[in-house]
Design a protein around this motif. Structure first.
Motif, PDB file in Angstrom:
ATOM      1  N   GLY A 254      50.142  22.680  13.388  1.00 55.03           N
ATOM      2  CA  GLY A 254      51.001  21.709  14.033  1.00 55.03           C
ATOM      3  C   GLY A 254      52.434  22.185  14.040  1.00 55.03           C
ATOM      4  O   GLY A 254      52.753  23.261  13.525  1.00 55.03           O
ATOM      5  N   PRO A 255      53.343  21.401  14.614  1.00 59.49           N
ATOM      6  CA  PRO A 255      54.733  21.829  14.749  1.00 59.49           C
ATOM      7  C   PRO A 255      55.439  21.921  13.408  1.00 59.49           C
ATOM      8  O   PRO A 255      55.008  21.325  12.410  1.00 59.49           O
ATOM      9  N   SER A 256      56.538  22.675  13.379  1.00 61.15           N
ATOM     10  CA  SER A 256      57.378  22.748  12.189  1.00 61.15           C
ATOM     11  C   SER A 256      57.910  21.362  11.848  1.00 61.15           C
ATOM     12  O   SER A 256      58.232  20.574  12.746  1.00 61.15           O
TER      13      SER A 256
ATOM     14  N   ALA B 186      56.220  18.978  10.433  1.00 62.96           N
ATOM     15  CA  ALA B 186      55.197  17.935  10.557  1.00 62.96           C
ATOM     16  C   ALA B 186      54.700  17.440   9.208  1.00 62.96           C
ATOM     17  O   ALA B 186      53.954  16.468   9.142  1.00 62.96           O
TER      18      ALA B 186
ATOM     19  N   LYS C 125      53.126  19.615   6.834  1.00 59.21           N
ATOM     20  CA  LYS C 125      51.965  20.387   6.386  1.00 59.21           C
ATOM     21  C   LYS C 125      52.181  20.970   4.986  1.00 59.21           C
ATOM     22  O   LYS C 125      51.320  20.830   4.106  1.00 59.21           O
TER      23      LYS C 125
ATOM     24  N   HIS D 290      50.840  28.500  11.351  1.00 61.32           N
ATOM     25  CA  HIS D 290      51.279  28.175  12.708  1.00 61.32           C
ATOM     26  C   HIS D 290      50.499  28.995  13.736  1.00 61.32           C
ATOM     27  O   HIS D 290      50.665  28.797  14.939  1.00 61.32           O
TER      28      HIS D 290
ATOM     29  N   VAL E 144      48.261  18.364  12.719  1.00 65.04           N
ATOM     30  CA  VAL E 144      49.143  17.433  12.005  1.00 65.04           C
ATOM     31  C   VAL E 144      50.437  17.292  12.801  1.00 65.04           C
ATOM     32  O   VAL E 144      51.114  18.288  13.087  1.00 65.04           O
ATOM     33  N   ILE E 145      50.775  16.066  13.173  1.00 68.83           N
ATOM     34  CA  ILE E 145      52.012  15.763  13.901  1.00 68.83           C
ATOM     35  C   ILE E 145      52.647  14.547  13.245  1.00 68.83           C
ATOM     36  O   ILE E 145      51.976  13.533  13.021  1.00 68.83           O
ATOM     37  N   ASP E 146      53.934  14.671  12.914  1.00 75.19           N
ATOM     38  CA  ASP E 146      54.678  13.566  12.305  1.00 75.19           C
ATOM     39  C   ASP E 146      53.972  13.020  11.063  1.00 75.19           C
ATOM     40  O   ASP E 146      53.904  11.805  10.843  1.00 75.19           O
TER      41      ASP E 146
ATOM     42  N   ARG F 160      50.868  12.880  10.288  1.00 75.86           N
ATOM     43  CA  ARG F 160      49.540  12.286  10.489  1.00 75.86           C
ATOM     44  C   ARG F 160      48.571  13.343  11.007  1.00 75.86           C
ATOM     45  O   ARG F 160      48.956  14.202  11.800  1.00 75.86           O
TER      46      ARG F 160
ATOM     47  N   TRP G  51      48.225  20.716  22.632  1.00 76.99           N
ATOM     48  CA  TRP G  51      49.427  21.054  21.863  1.00 76.99           C
ATOM     49  C   TRP G  51      49.710  22.553  21.957  1.00 76.99           C
ATOM     50  O   TRP G  51      50.857  22.974  22.122  1.00 76.99           O
TER      51      TRP G  51
END
Length: 236
Positions: free
Chosen positions: A33-35, A37, A39, A193, A208-210, A212, A233
């Motif tokens: 997921g994005p940086s 997020a 993780k 990543h 995983v985003i925000d 969740r 994504w």
């Protein structure tokens, strides 16, 4: 496969989390997921290096954290092997000494023999007496992996294990992790990543985003289905 790890985490800050995960014995799960997020924060919560506002972490039936019950085992009391993104090796120690440092509960002679075995498993024969500054990034990563295994962990956590290495070294690290999987039934949670690394190593990929988990796919589903949140994504 029997469940080895179950976690539930919630916090509003500094990084919001509303996250749960179950990992079976012998299963490897990749968090992608994005940086920012959350993780790596999830890994730190499992290891006892960060305490979420609400947390429950159960590993092999032992409760490591349960904020509702006032339980929060210290990191040293959790049998976790953690390979940090920065390697976190002691710069003044040799590769062998770094690995031996993780098993102070056995005698020095046995520690040295076990460190030698683990370094050989990581294809580091002949480099045992070198300090971290004398090793390449991939070699340092494999020393860190050997040190994590030296703790006889109940779970292995990998934080961006491939981020600072070139492609040939990455393939060697793939083989090292695959060797660990072949020789043990450790549950592994990996943050990366790189989707291709995740798809090669992991049994399951979790987006995983925000803070969740918005999607979890096993490897065949990820490979065969282009119409997933994870695929969308990746395409952004």
């Amino acid at each position: 496969m029997a469940e080895a790890l179950a976690i539930a985490l919630r916090q509003d800050a500094p990084i919001p989390l509303d996250f749960w995960l179950e990992v079976a014995r012998g299963e490897t799960v990749a968090l992608v997921g994005p940086s920012g997020a959350g993780k790596t924060t999830v890994l730190r919560c499992i290891a006892g290096l960060h305490r979420a506002t609400e947390a429950k972490v159960v590993c092999n039936g032992q409760v490591w954290a349960d904020t509702a019950a006032g339980i929060d085992l210290a990191a040293r009391d959790r049998r976790v092997g953690f390979v940090f993104q920065s390697y976190a090796l002691f710069p003044h120690m040799t590769a062998r000494q770094n690995v031996m440092e993780a098993m102070l509960d056995i005698g020095a002679q046995k520690r040295e023999a076990e460190a030698q075995r683990l370094l050989a498993q990581m294809q580091l024969e002949g480099l045992e007496d070198r300090r971290p500054a004398q090793l390449s990034g991939g070699q340092q990563q494999r020393v860190a992996l050997a040190r994590a295994l030296a703790r006889k962990p109940d779970i292995l956590l990998l934080d961006e294990p491939f981020s600072a290495v070139d492609h040939p070294t990455r393939r060697q690290l793939h083989r090292s992790i695959e060797a660990v999987r072949a020789l043990s039934d450790l549950p592994i949670v990996m943050v990366t990543h790189d989707i291709e690394d995740a798809a090669r190593i992991a049994d399951r990929l979790c987006l995983v985003i925000d803070g969740r988990m918005v999607e979890a796919l096993d490897r065949p589903s990820f490979r065969s289905n282009p119409d997933t949140q994870l695929a969308r994504w990746m395409a952004q």
